[in-house]
Write a protein that holds these residues in place. Structure first.
Motif, PDB file in Angstrom:
ATOM      1  N   PRO A  41       8.769  -1.816   1.151  1.00 18.60           N
ATOM      2  CA  PRO A  41       8.864  -0.579   0.363  1.00 18.60           C
ATOM      3  C   PRO A  41       8.945  -0.867  -1.126  1.00 18.60           C
ATOM      4  CG  PRO A  41      10.318  -0.478   2.256  1.00 18.60           C
ATOM      5  CD  PRO A  41       9.796  -1.875   2.209  1.00 18.60           C
ATOM      6  N   GLY A  42       8.112  -0.184  -1.894  1.00 16.17           N
ATOM      7  CA  GLY A  42       8.128  -0.333  -3.334  1.00 16.17           C
ATOM      8  C   GLY A  42       7.466  -1.589  -3.862  1.00 16.17           C
ATOM      9  N   LYS A  43       6.870  -2.364  -2.973  1.00 14.00           N
ATOM     10  CA  LYS A  43       6.223  -3.611  -3.392  1.00 14.00           C
ATOM     11  C   LYS A  43       4.732  -3.585  -3.046  1.00 14.00           C
ATOM     12  CE  LYS A  43      10.268  -6.598  -3.170  1.00 14.00           C
ATOM     13  NZ  LYS A  43      10.790  -7.914  -2.698  1.00 14.00           N
ATOM     14  N   GLU A  44       4.003  -4.486  -3.692  1.00 17.72           N
ATOM     15  CA  GLU A  44       2.577  -4.599  -3.401  1.00 17.72           C
ATOM     16  C   GLU A  44       2.366  -5.346  -2.091  1.00 17.72           C
ATOM     17  OE1 GLU A  44       0.742  -4.574  -7.943  1.00 17.72           O
ATOM     18  OE2 GLU A  44       0.407  -6.287  -6.627  1.00 17.72           O
ATOM     19  N   ARG A  45       1.213  -5.120  -1.506  1.00 16.89           N
ATOM     20  CA  ARG A  45       0.844  -5.843  -0.288  1.00 16.89           C
ATOM     21  C   ARG A  45       0.652  -7.312  -0.640  1.00 16.89           C
ATOM     22  NH1 ARG A  45      -3.325  -2.949   3.731  1.00 16.89           N
ATOM     23  NH2 ARG A  45      -1.759  -1.357   3.261  1.00 16.89           N
ATOM     24  N   GLU A  46       1.258  -8.187   0.147  1.00 13.12           N
ATOM     25  CA  GLU A  46       1.189  -9.613  -0.168  1.00 13.12           C
ATOM     26  C   GLU A  46       0.648 -10.420   1.008  1.00 13.12           C
ATOM     27  OE1 GLU A  46       4.908 -11.544  -0.912  1.00 13.12           O
ATOM     28  OE2 GLU A  46       5.800 -10.928   0.981  1.00 13.12           O
ATOM     29  N   PHE A  47      -0.017 -11.484   0.683  1.00 15.95           N
ATOM     30  CA  PHE A  47      -0.586 -12.389   1.665  1.00 15.95           C
ATOM     31  C   PHE A  47       0.508 -13.130   2.428  1.00 15.95           C
ATOM     32  CE2 PHE A  47      -3.580 -15.305   3.451  1.00 15.95           C
ATOM     33  CZ  PHE A  47      -2.974 -16.549   3.435  1.00 15.95           C
ATOM     34  N   VAL A  48       0.317 -13.273   3.735  1.00 19.19           N
ATOM     35  CA  VAL A  48       1.240 -14.046   4.557  1.00 19.19           C
ATOM     36  C   VAL A  48       0.552 -15.296   5.105  1.00 19.19           C
ATOM     37  CG1 VAL A  48       2.705 -14.066   6.609  1.00 19.19           C
ATOM     38  CG2 VAL A  48       2.540 -11.987   5.215  1.00 19.19           C
ATOM     39  N   ALA A  49      -0.548 -15.102   5.813  1.00 19.59           N
ATOM     40  CA  ALA A  49      -1.243 -16.225   6.442  1.00 19.59           C
ATOM     41  C   ALA A  49      -2.671 -15.816   6.777  1.00 19.59           C
ATOM     42  CB  ALA A  49      -0.518 -16.670   7.707  1.00 19.59           C
ATOM     43  N   ALA A  50      -3.532 -16.827   6.925  1.00 21.73           N
ATOM     44  CA  ALA A  50      -4.913 -16.582   7.323  1.00 21.73           C
ATOM     45  C   ALA A  50      -5.414 -17.748   8.160  1.00 21.73           C
ATOM     46  CB  ALA A  50      -5.810 -16.385   6.100  1.00 21.73           C
ATOM     47  N   ILE A  51      -6.464 -17.478   8.923  1.00 26.61           N
ATOM     48  CA  ILE A  51      -7.049 -18.514   9.762  1.00 26.61           C
ATOM     49  C   ILE A  51      -8.565 -18.329   9.814  1.00 26.61           C
ATOM     50  CG2 ILE A  51      -6.712 -17.158  11.893  1.00 26.61           C
ATOM     51  CD1 ILE A  51      -6.058 -19.887  13.278  1.00 26.61           C
ATOM     52  N   THR A  52      -9.291 -19.410   9.669  1.00 26.04           N
ATOM     53  CA  THR A  52     -10.746 -19.328   9.815  1.00 26.04           C
ATOM     54  C   THR A  52     -11.081 -19.367  11.298  1.00 26.04           C
ATOM     55  OG1 THR A  52     -10.960 -21.724   9.607  1.00 26.04           O
ATOM     56  CG2 THR A  52     -11.180 -20.438   7.608  1.00 26.04           C
ATOM     57  N   TRP A  53     -12.021 -18.548  11.688  1.00 29.56           N
ATOM     58  CA  TRP A  53     -12.247 -18.332  13.110  1.00 29.56           C
ATOM     59  C   TRP A  53     -12.874 -19.537  13.812  1.00 29.56           C
ATOM     60  CZ3 TRP A  53      -9.331 -14.882  14.799  1.00 29.56           C
ATOM     61  CH2 TRP A  53      -9.477 -14.363  16.086  1.00 29.56           C
ATOM     62  N   ASN A  54     -13.817 -20.191  13.177  1.00 27.51           N
ATOM     63  CA  ASN A  54     -14.505 -21.300  13.830  1.00 27.51           C
ATOM     64  C   ASN A  54     -13.682 -22.584  13.817  1.00 27.51           C
ATOM     65  OD1 ASN A  54     -16.721 -19.787  14.554  1.00 27.51           O
ATOM     66  ND2 ASN A  54     -17.854 -20.270  12.693  1.00 27.51           N
ATOM     67  N   SER A  55     -13.177 -22.976  12.646  1.00 30.34           N
ATOM     68  CA  SER A  55     -12.496 -24.264  12.535  1.00 30.34           C
ATOM     69  C   SER A  55     -11.006 -24.185  12.813  1.00 30.34           C
ATOM     70  CB  SER A  55     -12.705 -24.854  11.145  1.00 30.34           C
ATOM     71  OG  SER A  55     -12.009 -24.090  10.181  1.00 30.34           O
ATOM     72  N   GLY A  56     -10.435 -23.001  12.671  1.00 29.17           N
ATOM     73  CA  GLY A  56      -8.994 -22.872  12.857  1.00 29.17           C
ATOM     74  C   GLY A  56      -8.175 -23.331  11.666  1.00 29.17           C
ATOM     75  N   ARG A  57      -8.822 -23.526  10.531  1.00 30.55           N
ATOM     76  CA  ARG A  57      -8.066 -23.902   9.329  1.00 30.55           C
ATOM     77  C   ARG A  57      -7.114 -22.770   8.985  1.00 30.55           C
ATOM     78  NH1 ARG A  57     -10.406 -25.385   3.241  1.00 30.55           N
ATOM     79  NH2 ARG A  57      -8.347 -25.618   2.282  1.00 30.55           N
ATOM     80  N   THR A  58      -5.885 -23.155   8.590  1.00 32.59           N
ATOM     81  CA  THR A  58      -4.868 -22.148   8.311  1.00 32.59           C
ATOM     82  C   THR A  58      -4.422 -22.185   6.856  1.00 32.59           C
ATOM     83  OG1 THR A  58      -3.144 -23.679   9.043  1.00 32.59           O
ATOM     84  CG2 THR A  58      -4.007 -22.130  10.687  1.00 32.59           C
ATOM     85  N   TYR A  59      -3.940 -21.050   6.408  1.00 34.25           N
ATOM     86  CA  TYR A  59      -3.439 -20.870   5.055  1.00 34.25           C
ATOM     87  C   TYR A  59      -2.125 -20.099   5.167  1.00 34.25           C
ATOM     88  CZ  TYR A  59      -8.474 -21.452   4.106  1.00 34.25           C
ATOM     89  OH  TYR A  59      -9.771 -21.897   4.068  1.00 34.25           O
ATOM     90  N   TYR A  60      -1.130 -20.477   4.354  1.00 35.29           N
ATOM     91  CA  TYR A  60       0.160 -19.799   4.375  1.00 35.29           C
ATOM     92  C   TYR A  60       0.672 -19.587   2.960  1.00 35.29           C
ATOM     93  CZ  TYR A  60       0.392 -21.161   9.311  1.00 35.29           C
ATOM     94  OH  TYR A  60       0.131 -21.321  10.647  1.00 35.29           O
ATOM     95  N   THR A  61       1.412 -18.504   2.785  1.00 35.91           N
ATOM     96  CA  THR A  61       2.143 -18.379   1.547  1.00 35.91           C
ATOM     97  C   THR A  61       3.390 -19.267   1.637  1.00 35.91           C
ATOM     98  OG1 THR A  61       3.008 -16.771  -0.031  1.00 35.91           O
ATOM     99  CG2 THR A  61       3.582 -16.420   2.276  1.00 35.91           C
ATOM    100  N   ASP A  62       3.856 -19.759   0.497  1.00 36.33           N
ATOM    101  CA  ASP A  62       4.927 -20.756   0.503  1.00 36.33           C
ATOM    102  C   ASP A  62       6.194 -20.272   1.198  1.00 36.33           C
ATOM    103  OD1 ASP A  62       4.182 -22.235  -2.763  1.00 36.33           O
ATOM    104  OD2 ASP A  62       3.349 -22.607  -0.765  1.00 36.33           O
TER     105      ASP A  62
END
Length: 122
Positions: A41-62
């Motif tokens: 509430p009251g904050k901007e939408r922020e990135f949490v995690a992502a994954i590439t579908w083919n390779s499964g490479r992952t990304y995370y916020t700290d």
């Protein structure tokens, strides 16, 4: 038409765990990146995690590294977010997203789910 449907949110005590799911339906091809964002509430939408579908490479916020794991099941066109050691500051609406327009960290994706509430009590 592509649809993303999240499930698995709820109320949990600090230190507890939840697993979110996001099922993708429609569309003629598999996604190439799927991600999770959150908005408190009251904050901007922020990135949490992502994954590439083919390779499964992952990304995370700290702030979630070591506590949260993103994964996917290609056969089911479903991605998951396993959240452990939850903190009150993790409280937010969590959104599933597919296919970024730019880089994976920005909240600019072609497809979004409706969101699922995660509440962590202290």
């Amino acid at each position: 038409q592509v649809q993303l449907v999240e499930s698995g949110g709820g109320l949990v005590q600090a230190g507890g765990s939840l697993r979110l799911s996001c099922a993708l339906s429609g569309g003629s091809t598999s996604p190439y990146v799927m991600a999770w964002f959150r908005q408190a509430p009251g904050k901007e939408r922020e990135f949490v995690a992502a994954i590439t579908w083919n390779s499964g490479r992952t990304y995370y916020t700290d702030s979630v590294k070591g506590r949260i794991t993103i994964s996917r099941d290609n056969a089911k066109n479903t991605q998951y977010l396993q959240m452990n050691s939850l903190k009150p500051e993790d409280t937010a609406v969590y959104y599933c997203a597919a296919n970024p327009i730019g880089n994976v960290y920005m909240a600019q994706y072609n497809h979004w789910g409706q969101g699922t509430q995660v509440t962590v009590s202290s």
